[in-house]
Design a protein around this motif. Structure first.
Motif, PDB file in Angstrom:
ATOM      1  N   TYR A 138       0.847  -1.189   0.000  1.00 42.91           N
ATOM      2  CA  TYR A 138       0.000   0.000   0.000  1.00 42.91           C
ATOM      3  C   TYR A 138       0.882   1.238   0.000  1.00 42.91           C
ATOM      4  O   TYR A 138       2.102   1.152   0.061  1.00 42.91           O
ATOM      5  N   SER A 139       0.254   2.408  -0.078  1.00 42.53           N
ATOM      6  CA  SER A 139       0.966   3.696  -0.150  1.00 42.53           C
ATOM      7  C   SER A 139       1.949   3.747  -1.311  1.00 42.53           C
ATOM      8  O   SER A 139       2.973   4.433  -1.248  1.00 42.53           O
ATOM      9  N   ALA A 140       1.646   3.048  -2.401  1.00 39.25           N
ATOM     10  CA  ALA A 140       2.560   3.028  -3.558  1.00 39.25           C
ATOM     11  C   ALA A 140       2.792   4.431  -4.098  1.00 39.25           C
ATOM     12  O   ALA A 140       3.892   4.761  -4.550  1.00 39.25           O
ATOM     13  N   LYS A 141       1.757   5.256  -4.060  1.00 38.54           N
ATOM     14  CA  LYS A 141       1.888   6.617  -4.592  1.00 38.54           C
ATOM     15  C   LYS A 141       2.897   7.429  -3.786  1.00 38.54           C
ATOM     16  O   LYS A 141       3.671   8.219  -4.344  1.00 38.54           O
ATOM     17  N   SER A 142       2.922   7.220  -2.471  1.00 39.10           N
ATOM     18  CA  SER A 142       3.909   7.912  -1.646  1.00 39.10           C
ATOM     19  C   SER A 142       5.315   7.423  -1.957  1.00 39.10           C
ATOM     20  O   SER A 142       6.270   8.201  -1.979  1.00 39.10           O
ATOM     21  N   TRP A 143       5.449   6.140  -2.228  1.00 36.34           N
ATOM     22  CA  TRP A 143       6.763   5.602  -2.587  1.00 36.34           C
ATOM     23  C   TRP A 143       7.219   6.130  -3.945  1.00 36.34           C
ATOM     24  O   TRP A 143       8.423   6.257  -4.190  1.00 36.34           O
ATOM     25  N   LEU A 144       6.263   6.435  -4.835  1.00 34.45           N
ATOM     26  CA  LEU A 144       6.642   6.940  -6.165  1.00 34.45           C
ATOM     27  C   LEU A 144       7.425   8.243  -6.086  1.00 34.45           C
ATOM     28  O   LEU A 144       8.223   8.551  -6.970  1.00 34.45           O
ATOM     29  N   CYS A 145       7.174   9.022  -5.049  1.00 36.81           N
ATOM     30  CA  CYS A 145       7.873  10.310  -4.949  1.00 36.81           C
ATOM     31  C   CYS A 145       8.945  10.285  -3.862  1.00 36.81           C
ATOM     32  O   CYS A 145       9.421  11.330  -3.434  1.00 36.81           O
ATOM     33  N   ARG A 192      12.834   3.565  -6.919  1.00 35.56           N
ATOM     34  CA  ARG A 192      11.388   3.400  -7.030  1.00 35.56           C
ATOM     35  C   ARG A 192      10.973   2.339  -8.041  1.00 35.56           C
ATOM     36  O   ARG A 192       9.807   2.001  -8.150  1.00 35.56           O
ATOM     37  N   GLU A 193      11.939   1.811  -8.784  1.00 35.55           N
ATOM     38  CA  GLU A 193      11.631   0.742  -9.723  1.00 35.55           C
ATOM     39  C   GLU A 193      12.151  -0.601  -9.229  1.00 35.55           C
ATOM     40  O   GLU A 193      12.134  -1.581  -9.966  1.00 35.55           O
ATOM     41  N   SER A 194      12.596  -0.659  -7.964  1.00 38.95           N
ATOM     42  CA  SER A 194      13.056  -1.927  -7.396  1.00 38.95           C
ATOM     43  C   SER A 194      11.901  -2.589  -6.643  1.00 38.95           C
ATOM     44  O   SER A 194      10.960  -1.937  -6.196  1.00 38.95           O
ATOM     45  N   LYS A 195      12.017  -3.897  -6.480  1.00 36.54           N
ATOM     46  CA  LYS A 195      10.947  -4.671  -5.840  1.00 36.54           C
ATOM     47  C   LYS A 195      11.078  -4.551  -4.327  1.00 36.54           C
ATOM     48  O   LYS A 195      11.775  -5.348  -3.689  1.00 36.54           O
ATOM     49  N   LEU A 196      10.372  -3.589  -3.748  1.00 32.59           N
ATOM     50  CA  LEU A 196      10.495  -3.373  -2.311  1.00 32.59           C
ATOM     51  C   LEU A 196       9.164  -3.414  -1.563  1.00 32.59           C
ATOM     52  O   LEU A 196       9.133  -3.218  -0.351  1.00 32.59           O
ATOM     53  N   LEU A 237       6.884  -6.382  -5.524  1.00 33.91           N
ATOM     54  CA  LEU A 237       6.672  -5.452  -6.636  1.00 33.91           C
ATOM     55  C   LEU A 237       7.300  -4.104  -6.329  1.00 33.91           C
ATOM     56  O   LEU A 237       7.459  -3.724  -5.165  1.00 33.91           O
ATOM     57  N   SER A 238       7.624  -3.389  -7.369  1.00 35.14           N
ATOM     58  CA  SER A 238       8.094  -2.015  -7.216  1.00 35.14           C
ATOM     59  C   SER A 238       6.889  -1.100  -7.038  1.00 35.14           C
ATOM     60  O   SER A 238       5.759  -1.479  -7.377  1.00 35.14           O
ATOM     61  N   PRO A 239       7.091   0.132  -6.522  1.00 31.66           N
ATOM     62  CA  PRO A 239       5.981   1.085  -6.459  1.00 31.66           C
ATOM     63  C   PRO A 239       5.344   1.327  -7.826  1.00 31.66           C
ATOM     64  O   PRO A 239       4.133   1.536  -7.919  1.00 31.66           O
ATOM     65  N   VAL A 240       6.152   1.284  -8.879  1.00 28.74           N
ATOM     66  CA  VAL A 240       5.608   1.449 -10.236  1.00 28.74           C
ATOM     67  C   VAL A 240       4.702   0.275 -10.576  1.00 28.74           C
ATOM     68  O   VAL A 240       3.608   0.448 -11.126  1.00 28.74           O
ATOM     69  N   ASP A 241       5.130  -0.941 -10.244  1.00 28.92           N
ATOM     70  CA  ASP A 241       4.331  -2.132 -10.557  1.00 28.92           C
ATOM     71  C   ASP A 241       3.014  -2.152  -9.777  1.00 28.92           C
ATOM     72  O   ASP A 241       1.975  -2.558 -10.300  1.00 28.92           O
ATOM     73  N   ARG A 278       7.122  10.931 -14.414  1.00 29.32           N
ATOM     74  CA  ARG A 278       7.591   9.939 -15.389  1.00 29.32           C
ATOM     75  C   ARG A 278       7.226   8.532 -14.947  1.00 29.32           C
ATOM     76  O   ARG A 278       6.779   7.704 -15.745  1.00 29.32           O
ATOM     77  N   LEU A 279       7.384   8.246 -13.652  1.00 30.67           N
ATOM     78  CA  LEU A 279       7.091   6.915 -13.144  1.00 30.67           C
ATOM     79  C   LEU A 279       5.594   6.618 -13.178  1.00 30.67           C
ATOM     80  O   LEU A 279       5.181   5.472 -13.371  1.00 30.67           O
TER      81      LEU A 279
END
Length: 944
Positions: free
Chosen positions: A102-109, A115-119, A133-137, A182-183
């Motif tokens: 969850y909170s993927a959008k916060s991780w995007l910034c 931000r493209e690693s599986k965390l 999954l990465s925040p992008v995924d 971009r992400l």
């Protein structure tokens, strides 16, 4: 054929939603897509809101949902069959927190992680790394689900209604930087969205939703009663689950009767990672102290508590008049087995909860208040939340004394009338009791999606009121050199004092409409650091692209400078004077980012070359900022004459120029530079080192003269560029250094050369990106794991590669442990040093995603604890002082029991008082700590 539908998607921190407008309908208006989603195993429900949670199914759940074709953990071919998003995923966040992202959008910034690693799920120990999954995924998972639902519901019988054929807009916070934008588009691409997908600011979308509900001039006049006398200012206050965004709009009366008013966006706030999630965390921390008498809960119990606190907060804030003395119970269960599980209970009154929220996040403050920005060494690990939790202070700082006529609230957090009333009262206090008019928004959780769909429809069909923004200023680039004969402005000043600019984007230019500047002879310096200074002016509507102007601080506003380096490959012949003639192509997007492309007029090598620059037009110079010096104007600590002699000496060593004198011995290069500079190398500051790199960079392809020359070059290059980052233009210098890998060694059979290559990459590892580090690791993997003397430097290099995947760094840590225990302390200094880097709680540059789990520290410590940490193993005290360092972070601190064991071993092994203290209590990182982690002295004046 134009798309039939315009689609708006709110990709939110807490919830997502999709709205659309059917352009072929008799009365086009927004509708919501009801998305079917699991609310429990096997149970469906339709809802216009899709919670932004992603649950990773167990094997049994996957088989029950999808049948026999669902295979084991991590082997399901179709990823969507192993995860669910939405309502059920949100429920599982408290029951199985390590299986929910969850909170993927916060991780995007979040700039502190890749931000493209599986965390995600963050810190999960139950999922293998390949399943994360990465925040992008994760963002792509929500978008993909909405696309699938659309095609099933809207395009099943009409292929023209397919999702990928529609006009699509995704909303983002107004303060998202270019990387986060971009992400977001990258996530859309992964979800199968068309390439035409666009972004729109959330506050602007919320305003568009209000405009859809108030389309007529009479309704607008009623909302803005002073409009005929003066423009009115509207504040959109958007406080969601993860972010707070403020935007200011100016509404101006129409010029002609019957026309609609014009609306222009004036300002947006900086990115503030502060919202409803922070309220939940603060409440959970309060309750944790009551449940544990000041201790800490387990990860599972904490997740249960956080979920309950979120529900309690929403229940109390939804009330109009909470009963202050009424108690609210919370209860969590510790332990995984029902036989040994223990329940903990505590309660809080509604009044206490309300005071915590209002006093902690919406306190009363004066109009001139500013958010507090206290810095303390290491920031809180996890997401980089705003340092000041007072939303009212952030708002006061944004408004900066400006009077607000109307308020529009948006976001789930301000769905509460209690919080809206608090903010209204605060705004009235700031403007001598004049309360702003509140613009109604009865769907704060859906308005952004509706507004995005309405925005795209209005823009495409030229219908209704549209909001302008971003092009209200003309934009100029400062040009150095002799000014053209014809200049705008009154009187010509002396050439030496004159600042000349060229208009690259005229005032009123359309958003996303490229402007080309081709008529002037503009030269771009290549392969040297350069600085671009942009200026804006709101009062020059007649300046066209290419207009030459005199710049001054009265009529023009200076933006923060952008430094970059236009680099040519080493194999391309460079222009003799280091300059290329270029055309400029400028384009402004609707999120306030100006992209300027420098395009070579002629072919350079095999093609025309392009270099892109991005300016954030909303960024301001900090208070007291002075115009920076041009590149090369830094204080190197030596005289210009001595520096030039040293650079000439490097050129002579590698035959870059013709010299009659006999060449010196390459092995004496650094020693001779010390003599010429009259300064010991440990005293060379960063600016001096980077100046010395310039001729070394030019000599990159000249190091093959002899084994001695290549050895000297590798040693000097690694020394001058260490640690690979921290100074302007280092990323470009590192791009050039990477050609060493691509071109290969000239004398690769020489052991000393290979050893120096590993030292070079260890010293500069911080400037390598993830793929480059992985490339080095894979290429030298056999050497890294070789238990011989030839494996010493490769292992040290690998220990410095903080961006490697967790599984590889875990493997490296176990290898170091095996070397240390297997050799009984003999000849394992390299393994001890690498282990310290791998297990450190405070990585040098890799961010918190480079911190390995405490379970691994426990495993490695258990194997090494029985050894005597003396003599040749004395370095283990440093390694484990780093591995057990206290951060005051739930995510990364070692469990109390393990930390006490490490402390006991450190005491018995003669660790210093300073090392012990860093494990016992939180101490901000100091320069000597970084030096120790790096393994040698760092450059003087390095910018961290």
């Amino acid at each position: 054929m134009p798309a039939r539908y315009t689609i708006g998607i709110d990709l939110g921190t807490s919830n997502c939603a999709l709205a659309y407008v059917d352009a072929e309908a008799p009365s086009p208006r927004t509708h919501l897509l009801e998305a079917p989603q699991y609310e429990a195993l096997g149970k469906w429900r339709e809802d216009a809101v899709l919670p932004s949670f992603c649950y990773f199914l167990t094997d049994d759940e996957a088989r029950e949902l999808h049948g026999k074709d669902a295979q084991g953990e991590g082997n399901i071919a179709d990823w969507s069959r192993s995860r669910v998003v939405g309502l059920w995923a949100r429920e599982m966040a408290s029951l199985a927190p390590e299986r929910v992202a969850y909170s993927a959008k916060s991780w995007l910034c979040h700039r502190g992680v890749d931000r493209e690693s599986k965390l995600l799920p963050w810190q999960s120990t139950v999922l293998p790394a390949e399943r994360k999954l990465s925040p992008v995924d994760v963002s792509a998972a929500y978008l993909s689900y909405l696309r699938t639902v659309w095609d099933q519901q809207m395009a099943a019988k009409d292929k023209t209604a397919r999702f990928d054929r529609q006009d699509i807009v995704i909303t983002v916070p107004a303060s998202f930087d270019s990387d986060a934008q971009r992400l977001t588009l990258e996530a859309a691409e992964r979800a199968g969205f068309p390439a035409s997908t666009r972004l729109l600011e959330e506050p602007q979308a919320a305003f568009y939703a209000w405009l859809e509900r108030h389309p007529g001039s009479e309704e607008l006049a009623a909302a803005f009663p002073q409009l005929n006398e003066r423009p009115e200012l509207v504040l959109v206050c958007d406080i969601g689950g993860g972010t707070s965004d403020f935007s200011l709009f100016e509404v101006t009366a129409p010029k002609d009767a019957g026309d609609l008013p014009s609306i222009r966006r004036l300002a947006v706030s900086e990115h503030i990672l502060l919202g409803g999630d922070n309220l939940d965390l603060a409440l959970a921390k309060t309750m944790e102290a009551r449940l544990t008498d000041g201790g800490e809960l387990s990860t599972s119990a904490w997740a249960q508590l956080l979920s309950q606190c979120r529900s309690l907060k929403e229940r109390v804030l939804a009330m109009s008049s909470p009963e202050r003395e009424k108690k609210l119970p919370v209860s969590v269960t510790e332990g995984g087995s029902s036989l040994f599980a223990s329940a903990r209970s505590a309660d809080i009154t509604q009044g206490e909860l309300l005071d915590l929220v209002l006093d902690g996040f919406f306190p009363d403050c004066p109009a001139d208040a500013k958010p507090e920005r206290e810095l303390g060494g290491i920031r809180e690990m996890g997401l980089p939340y705003a340092q000041d939790s007072a939303i009212t202070r952030h708002l006061a700082g944004f408004l900066n004394g400006r009077r607000v006529d109307a308020l529009l609230f948006n976001g789930g957090t301000v769905a509460s009338s209690i919080l809206r009333d608090r903010l209204c009262a605060q705004a009235a206090k700031w403007q001598d009791g004049a309360s702003p008019n509140v613009l109604a928004n009865d769907e704060p959780h859906l308005a952004v999606a509706r507004g995005a769909a309405h925005y795209r429809y209005c823009e495409r069909e030229a219908a209704g009121v549209t909001i302008s923004g971003g092009s209200g200023h003309a934009i100029y680039l400062e040009i150095e050199g002799a000014a053209p004969k014809k200049l705008r402005g009154k009187k010509k000043k002396k050439a030496a004092a004159m600042l000349t600019g060229v208009c690259i984007l005229p005032q009123g230019a359309e958003i996303e409409s490229p402007q080309r500047l081709v008529e002037h002879d503009i030269q771009l310096l290549v392969d040297r650091p350069v600085r671009f200074q942009a200026w804006t002016s709101p009062s020059r509507p007649d300046d066209a692209v290419g207009e030459i102007v005199d710049l001054n601080d009265d009529a023009f506003h200076r933006l923060p400078a952008l430094s970059t380096l236009a680099q040519l490959p080493p194999t391309v012949e460079k222009p003799a004077d280091g300059k290329l003639a270029v055309h400029l192509i400028s384009e402004l997007n609707n999120l306030g980012l100006l992209q300027v492309v420098c395009e070579s007029v002629r072919r350079v090598g095999d093609r025309q070359r392009r270099w892109a620059l991005e300016f954030n037009l909303r960024e301001k110079l900090s208070e007291g900022d002075a115009p920076q010096k041009s590149a090369g104007g830094e204080d190197t600590g030596v005289s210009t004459e001595d520096l030039q002699k040293a650079q000439a000496e490097i050129e002579k060593f590698f035959g870059l120029q013709s010299y009659s004198a006999e060449q010196s011995n390459p092995a004496r290069l650094l020693k001779e530079l010390e003599e010429l500079l009259r300064l010991k190398r440990k005293e060379w500051n960063t600016a001096l080192l980077r100046e010395l790199w310039e001729p070394l960079g030019e000599a990159l392809t000249k190091r093959d003269i002899s084994v001695e020359h290549e050895l000297a070059w590798l040693m000097a290059a690694g020394f001058s560029l260490r640690p690979g980052y921290g100074h302007a233009f280092d990323q470009y210098r590192m791009q050039r250094l990477w050609f060493v890998h691509e071109l290969g060694l000239a004398h690769d059979r020489d052991k000393a050369i290979r050893e120096q290559l590993f030292i070079l990459w260890r010293r500069t590892a911080g400037g390598l990106d993830r793929e480059q580090q992985l490339t080095l690791y894979r290429d030298w993997q056999e050497k890294i794991y070789e238990d011989t003397k030839q494996g010493y430097e490769p292992l040290r290099m690998a220990g410095a590669l903080e961006l490697l995947p967790v599984e590889e760094r875990t493997k490296l840590a176990r290898h170091c442990q095996a070397l240390i225990t297997g050799r009984a302390g003999k000849f394992c200094d390299h393994a001890i040093w690498a282990l310290g880097r791998l297990l450190s709680r405070t990585p040098l540059y890799g961010g918190e995603s480079a911190i390995l789990p405490s379970e691994l520290v426990s495993e490695v410590f258990a194997a090494i604890e029985p050894l005597a940490w003396r003599d040749s193993l004395a370095g283990l005290t440093t390694s484990f002082a780093q591995a057990a360092r206290k951060l005051d972070s739930r995510d990364h601190d070692l469990p109390a029991g393990l930390r006490e064991r490490v402390l006991a071993k450190l005491r018995d092994s003669g660790a210093s008082a300073e090392q012990l203290r860093s494990v016992e209590e939180f101490i901000p990182l100091e320069e000597k700590d970084r030096q120790q982690l790096f393994g040698e002295s760092l450059p003087v004046g390095l910018q961290w």
